[in-house]
Enzyme design. Structure first.
Site, PDB file in Angstrom:
ATOM      1  N   GLY A 286       0.836  -1.412  -0.001  1.00  0.00           N
ATOM      2  CA  GLY A 286      -0.055   0.509   0.302  1.00  0.00           C
ATOM      3  C   GLY A 286       0.905   0.901  -0.180  1.00  0.00           C
ATOM      4  O   GLY A 286       0.467   2.208  -1.066  1.00  0.00           O
ATOM      5  N   CYS A 287       2.167   1.380   0.419  1.00  0.00           N
ATOM      6  CA  CYS A 287       2.943   2.175   1.481  1.00  0.00           C
ATOM      7  C   CYS A 287       3.290   2.280  -0.335  1.00  0.00           C
ATOM      8  O   CYS A 287       3.739   3.883  -0.676  1.00  0.00           O
ATOM      9  CB  CYS A 287       3.779   2.599   2.447  1.00  0.00           C
ATOM     10  SG  CYS A 287       2.814   2.388   3.912  1.00  0.00           S
ATOM     11  N   THR A 288       3.713   1.254  -0.930  1.00  0.00           N
ATOM     12  CA  THR A 288       4.552   1.537  -2.793  1.00  0.00           C
ATOM     13  C   THR A 288       3.801   2.213  -3.247  1.00  0.00           C
ATOM     14  O   THR A 288       3.671   3.603  -4.003  1.00  0.00           O
ATOM     15  CB  THR A 288       4.910   0.167  -3.248  1.00  0.00           C
ATOM     16  OG1 THR A 288       6.575  -0.060  -2.030  1.00  0.00           O
ATOM     17  CG2 THR A 288       6.262  -0.128  -3.908  1.00  0.00           C
TER      18      THR A 288
ATOM     19  N   ALA B 264       3.547   5.885  -2.549  1.00  0.00           N
ATOM     20  CA  ALA B 264       4.560   6.650  -2.581  1.00  0.00           C
ATOM     21  C   ALA B 264       4.566   7.265  -4.902  1.00  0.00           C
ATOM     22  O   ALA B 264       4.574   8.179  -4.845  1.00  0.00           O
ATOM     23  CB  ALA B 264       5.520   6.005  -2.440  1.00  0.00           C
TER      24      ALA B 264
END
Length: 153
Positions: free
Chosen positions: A40-42, A45
């Site tokens: 999710g963070c990738t 970003a």
């Protein structure tokens, strides 16, 4: 928090040290995320990366914050060619200031970490919009629209 002055902070990042108070005059998109190199963070970003031109066109700056180390951020930035500053908040001091460091319960295991959240701070340092428990799909597009509305005022 909406309508209040954004809590000031100083953090080291991949593009140098950031003092929030020194960014007055620009819209700041301050997004908190749990961990570098997680799915999710990738995605989040990379969504900001892919739309960065639309933010910079209206004099807005994007800052990502997690408790990961600066070394981790540098590797994450290099791997995904992220064109914005990732800030390291190793003791969750800034995350606590913004109320995004939370107790989490994953499969019965209690831990603490950052709740994915985004704050849009106007040119005068006032928090104008807050998103908590962010769901990544479509989020950056929504943030871009709100930033555009602020820069047209």
């Amino acid at each position: 928090m909406v309508g209040q002055v954004a809590p000031d902070f100083t953090l080291d990042g991949t593009n140098g040290t950031v003092h929030l108070s020194e960014l007055r005059g620009q819209v700041v998109v301050l997004y908190f995320y749990p961990r570098d190199n997680t799915p999710g963070c990738t995605t989040e970003a990379c969504d900001f990366r892919d739309m960065i031109h639309e933010f910079t066109q209206v004099n807005a700056i994007v800052l990502g914050v997690s408790t990961d180390s600066l070394t981790s951020h540098e590797k994450f930035t290099a791997k995904y060619q992220l064109p914005f500053n990732l800030l390291s908040d190793p003791n969750a001091e800034v995350a606590n200031l913004y109320g995004v460091y939370k107790q989490k319960n994953m499969y019965g295991k209690i831990s603490y970490g950052i709740e994915r959240s985004t704050f849009i701070i106007d040119q005068d340092g006032i928090i104008r919009y807050v998103f908590r428990k962010v769901k990544v799909p479509g989020h950056v597009e929504q943030v871009k629209e709100l930033v555009n509305s602020l820069t047209r005022e």
